[in-house]
Design a protein around this motif. Structure first.
Motif, PDB file in Angstrom:
ATOM      1  N   ALA A  76       1.113  -1.327   0.149  1.00 16.84           N
ATOM      2  CA  ALA A  76      -0.417  -0.002  -0.514  1.00 16.84           C
ATOM      3  C   ALA A  76       1.248   1.345  -0.176  1.00 16.84           C
ATOM      4  O   ALA A  76       0.601   2.182  -0.771  1.00 16.84           O
ATOM      5  CB  ALA A  76      -0.513  -0.190   0.785  1.00 16.84           C
ATOM      6  N   ASP A  77       2.329   1.536   1.101  1.00 20.45           N
ATOM      7  CA  ASP A  77       2.681   2.493   0.776  1.00 20.45           C
ATOM      8  C   ASP A  77       3.226   2.754  -0.764  1.00 20.45           C
ATOM      9  O   ASP A  77       3.492   3.722  -0.996  1.00 20.45           O
ATOM     10  CB  ASP A  77       3.660   2.058   2.460  1.00 20.45           C
ATOM     11  N   VAL A  78       3.764   1.602  -0.841  1.00 19.64           N
ATOM     12  CA  VAL A  78       4.928   2.079  -1.839  1.00 19.64           C
ATOM     13  C   VAL A  78       4.117   2.291  -3.515  1.00 19.64           C
ATOM     14  O   VAL A  78       4.540   3.138  -4.044  1.00 19.64           O
ATOM     15  CB  VAL A  78       6.073   0.751  -2.348  1.00 19.64           C
ATOM     16  N   GLY A  79       2.719   1.661  -3.454  1.00 20.78           N
ATOM     17  CA  GLY A  79       1.833   1.655  -4.534  1.00 20.78           C
ATOM     18  C   GLY A  79       1.108   3.164  -4.488  1.00 20.78           C
ATOM     19  O   GLY A  79       1.418   4.401  -5.594  1.00 20.78           O
ATOM     20  N   LEU A  80       1.714   4.391  -3.297  1.00 20.64           N
ATOM     21  CA  LEU A  80       1.178   5.252  -3.385  1.00 20.64           C
ATOM     22  C   LEU A  80       2.301   5.940  -3.815  1.00 20.64           C
ATOM     23  O   LEU A  80       2.161   7.346  -4.116  1.00 20.64           O
ATOM     24  CB  LEU A  80       0.478   5.835  -1.912  1.00 20.64           C
ATOM     25  N   ALA A  81       3.452   5.625  -2.861  1.00 19.15           N
ATOM     26  CA  ALA A  81       4.410   6.275  -2.958  1.00 19.15           C
ATOM     27  C   ALA A  81       4.714   6.940  -4.791  1.00 19.15           C
ATOM     28  O   ALA A  81       5.330   7.797  -5.684  1.00 19.15           O
ATOM     29  CB  ALA A  81       5.355   5.919  -2.390  1.00 19.15           C
ATOM     30  N   ALA A  82       4.351   5.600  -5.161  1.00 20.08           N
ATOM     31  CA  ALA A  82       5.489   5.598  -6.546  1.00 20.08           C
ATOM     32  C   ALA A  82       4.037   6.262  -6.827  1.00 20.08           C
ATOM     33  O   ALA A  82       4.090   7.031  -8.499  1.00 20.08           O
ATOM     34  CB  ALA A  82       5.053   4.098  -7.448  1.00 20.08           C
ATOM     35  N   GLY A  83       2.837   5.897  -7.646  1.00 17.08           N
ATOM     36  CA  GLY A  83       1.716   6.546  -8.068  1.00 17.08           C
ATOM     37  C   GLY A  83       1.879   7.968  -8.657  1.00 17.08           C
ATOM     38  O   GLY A  83       1.518   8.253  -8.657  1.00 17.08           O
ATOM     39  N   THR A  84       1.958   8.994  -7.199  1.00 17.81           N
ATOM     40  CA  THR A  84       2.050   9.981  -6.740  1.00 17.81           C
ATOM     41  C   THR A  84       3.361  10.749  -7.362  1.00 17.81           C
ATOM     42  O   THR A  84       3.373  12.081  -7.852  1.00 17.81           O
ATOM     43  CB  THR A  84       1.729  10.635  -5.408  1.00 17.81           C
ATOM     44  N   PHE A  85       4.640  10.159  -7.109  1.00 15.83           N
ATOM     45  CA  PHE A  85       5.870  10.264  -7.149  1.00 15.83           C
ATOM     46  C   PHE A  85       5.580  11.045  -8.877  1.00 15.83           C
ATOM     47  O   PHE A  85       5.848  11.426  -9.766  1.00 15.83           O
ATOM     48  CB  PHE A  85       6.439   9.417  -7.503  1.00 15.83           C
ATOM     49  N   HIS A  86       5.267   9.879 -10.214  1.00 13.70           N
ATOM     50  CA  HIS A  86       4.910   9.531 -11.180  1.00 13.70           C
ATOM     51  C   HIS A  86       4.070  10.962 -11.111  1.00 13.70           C
ATOM     52  O   HIS A  86       4.829  11.425 -12.870  1.00 13.70           O
ATOM     53  CB  HIS A  86       4.892   7.802 -11.352  1.00 13.70           C
ATOM     54  N   ARG A  87       2.778  10.656 -11.147  1.00  7.71           N
ATOM     55  CA  ARG A  87       1.900  12.147 -11.388  1.00  7.71           C
ATOM     56  C   ARG A  87       2.264  13.096 -11.253  1.00  7.71           C
ATOM     57  O   ARG A  87       2.695  14.162 -12.270  1.00  7.71           O
ATOM     58  CB  ARG A  87       0.498  11.667 -10.149  1.00  7.71           C
ATOM     59  N   TRP A  88       3.336  13.949 -10.014  1.00  3.51           N
ATOM     60  CA  TRP A  88       3.702  14.802  -9.477  1.00  3.51           C
ATOM     61  C   TRP A  88       4.733  15.669  -9.958  1.00  3.51           C
ATOM     62  O   TRP A  88       4.999  16.815  -9.221  1.00  3.51           O
ATOM     63  CB  TRP A  88       2.731  14.794  -8.863  1.00  3.51           C
ATOM     64  N   ILE A  89       5.816  14.356 -10.040  1.00  2.00           N
ATOM     65  CA  ILE A  89       6.939  14.898 -10.207  1.00  2.00           C
ATOM     66  C   ILE A  89       7.448  14.077 -11.225  1.00  2.00           C
ATOM     67  O   ILE A  89       7.585  15.200 -12.122  1.00  2.00           O
ATOM     68  CB  ILE A  89       7.931  14.200  -8.888  1.00  2.00           C
ATOM     69  N   TYR A  90       7.778  13.047 -12.150  1.00  2.00           N
ATOM     70  CA  TYR A  90       8.498  12.736 -12.585  1.00  2.00           C
ATOM     71  C   TYR A  90       7.706  13.148 -13.868  1.00  2.00           C
ATOM     72  O   TYR A  90       8.258  13.882 -14.926  1.00  2.00           O
ATOM     73  CB  TYR A  90       8.808  11.514 -12.761  1.00  2.00           C
ATOM     74  N   LYS A  91       6.625  12.625 -14.258  1.00  2.00           N
ATOM     75  CA  LYS A  91       5.446  13.052 -15.300  1.00  2.00           C
ATOM     76  C   LYS A  91       5.789  14.837 -15.621  1.00  2.00           C
ATOM     77  O   LYS A  91       6.179  15.526 -17.028  1.00  2.00           O
ATOM     78  CB  LYS A  91       4.303  13.475 -15.058  1.00  2.00           C
ATOM     79  N   PRO A  92       5.561  15.553 -14.252  1.00  2.00           N
ATOM     80  CA  PRO A  92       5.934  17.801 -14.749  1.00  2.00           C
ATOM     81  C   PRO A  92       6.917  17.418 -15.171  1.00  2.00           C
ATOM     82  O   PRO A  92       7.623  17.840 -15.768  1.00  2.00           O
ATOM     83  CB  PRO A  92       5.372  18.093 -13.481  1.00  2.00           C
TER      84      PRO A  92
END
Length: 198
Positions: A76-92
């Motif tokens: 759960a923790d890694v899934g949320l960390a990966a998802g938010t990282f990709h959405r709001w940090i890596y993609k931008p």
């Protein structure tokens, strides 16, 4: 960004607005990574040709489980960390949203700082759960420790307008997700923070 996620990052917006014009200066991370038991490091090349290197922490694994549902909590923790990282940090980052003069740069940086802080918390939680389970610790402990250190460094740097460690975080995250999947721990990325206990 969901309202509840935005509520987590709102306190950091004011500080980021003041710092977002800082450009690309570098700053120390404020943390000292511990030498890995294997002494390995991971480097991620950035678009400018520089590399971000973070050592893995020493991992001491238990002989028996010391926490309930460690695997579920880790996922759960890694899934949320990966998802938010990709959405709001890596993609931008890939889209150039953090570049000086980019439309919406200030807000994008503010979100990135808040999300990086959230991801540090999530990865610290995940690391505690991994260290509480002998099997998880042996298979995931070292790569998760590297990611935890890298994201902590990234958070400190983004706060000062330095994005040089973002690409390195993506490389280490990809390696962790691959290792987890190979060991029967497929991570489902999400941006729904209700899936993790903060």
């Amino acid at each position: 960004m969901k309202r509840s996620t935005l509520a987590l990052v709102t306190p950091m917006l004011a500080a980021t607005l003041a710092l977002s014009g800082c450009g690309g200066g570098t700053t120390g991370s404020g943390t000292t990574p511990t030498t890995s038991t294997t002494g390995g490091t991971t480097a991620g090349a950035t678009p400018g040709g520089s590399a971000s290197t973070v050592a893995a922490p020493a991992v001491t694994c238990p002989t028996e489980s010391t926490r309930s549902f460690a695997k579920t909590r880790f996922l759960a923790d890694v899934g949320l960390a990966a998802g938010t990282f990709h959405r709001w940090i890596y993609k931008p980052y890939q889209e150039g949203k953090f570049t000086k003069g980019a439309d919406g740069r200030t807000l994008a940086l503010a979100k990135a700082v808040g999300v990086a802080a959230l991801d540090v918390k999530l990865l610290n939680n995940a690391y505690e759960n991994v260290q509480a389970d002998p099997t998880l610790c042996k298979t995931i402990g070292e790569p998760l420790g590297k990611l935890k250190n890298q994201v902590n460094t990234m958070k400190d740097q983004i706060t000062h307008g330095d994005l040089s460690s973002v690409a390195g975080a993506e490389v280490i995250l990809g390696s962790l997700l691959g290792t987890a999947k190979q060991n029967g721990l497929p991570v489902t990325e999400t941006t729904d923070e209700s899936t993790a206990k903060l």
